[in-house]
Design an enzyme around this catalytic site. Sequence first.
Site, PDB file in Angstrom:
ATOM      1  N   HIS A 161      49.684  46.184  32.818  1.00  0.00           N
ATOM      2  CA  HIS A 161      50.948  46.055  32.085  1.00  0.00           C
ATOM      3  C   HIS A 161      52.162  45.900  32.990  1.00  0.00           C
ATOM      4  O   HIS A 161      52.230  46.440  34.096  1.00  0.00           O
ATOM      5  CB  HIS A 161      51.153  47.294  31.187  1.00  0.00           C
ATOM      6  CG  HIS A 161      51.291  48.569  31.976  1.00  0.00           C
ATOM      7  ND1 HIS A 161      52.492  49.039  32.461  1.00  0.00           N
ATOM      8  CD2 HIS A 161      50.353  49.458  32.377  1.00  0.00           C
ATOM      9  CE1 HIS A 161      52.305  50.162  33.119  1.00  0.00           C
ATOM     10  NE2 HIS A 161      51.003  50.444  33.080  1.00  0.00           N
ATOM     11  N   HIS A 180      48.519  32.920  43.970  1.00  0.00           N
ATOM     12  CA  HIS A 180      47.075  32.870  43.711  1.00  0.00           C
ATOM     13  C   HIS A 180      46.545  34.306  43.740  1.00  0.00           C
ATOM     14  O   HIS A 180      46.606  34.973  44.769  1.00  0.00           O
ATOM     15  CB  HIS A 180      46.375  32.023  44.779  1.00  0.00           C
ATOM     16  CG  HIS A 180      44.908  31.843  44.555  1.00  0.00           C
ATOM     17  ND1 HIS A 180      44.162  30.970  45.301  1.00  0.00           N
ATOM     18  CD2 HIS A 180      44.041  32.412  43.680  1.00  0.00           C
ATOM     19  CE1 HIS A 180      42.899  31.005  44.892  1.00  0.00           C
ATOM     20  NE2 HIS A 180      42.803  31.877  43.910  1.00  0.00           N
TER      21      HIS A 180
END
Length: 198
Positions: free
Chosen positions: A123, A132
């Site tokens: 979250h 990446h």
Amino acid sequence: MYLYGASGHGKVVAEVAEEKGYHIKGFIDENISKTTLLDYPVIHEPPSESIDIIISIGNNRIRKNIVDQNTLFTYVTLLHPKSSISKRVDIEEGTVVMSGVSINSAVSIGKHCIINTNSSIDHDCVIEDFVHISPNAALGGSVYVGEGTHVGLGVSVIQGIRIGKWCTIGAGAVIISDIPDGATVVGNPGKVIKVTEL
């Protein structure tokens, strides 16, 4: 749509596009020795008209250079149907989310990112453009990852960490403190071994 980059990463991105029902016209790659990939044709210069495209190249700087140099492209976002993504996630254009990824509530992911196989983003994380996140990497809640950073295979980042821009986090590293821009980090706990000026 076209995929820009006819390589191993391109194969995986193509299969995500197929799963989502896109019609793939082919790959674009500057290497003239490449003529086909996965039975799709490879062309060596982008068409001159506006086209739908996803950049299927793992190198973050190369993806950014392609975006900076090509103004006619319309970028597609690909989310694998076997990923688990909260309805409260914001994902921008050009980003690819691979199979097995889990992204939890209130996450923000920028443009042209790769969220790779089986990675986990908890979250309130913020992932800037051209990042990446490699396979099996795990980010705790409220982690910030700056533009262009590569988070390696199996990296673990504890909650609340801030990682700077254009960093390289080596495979298997455990990140328990903030990382400055341009840093290369390895080990458990993660240690900065080099800082490149941006």
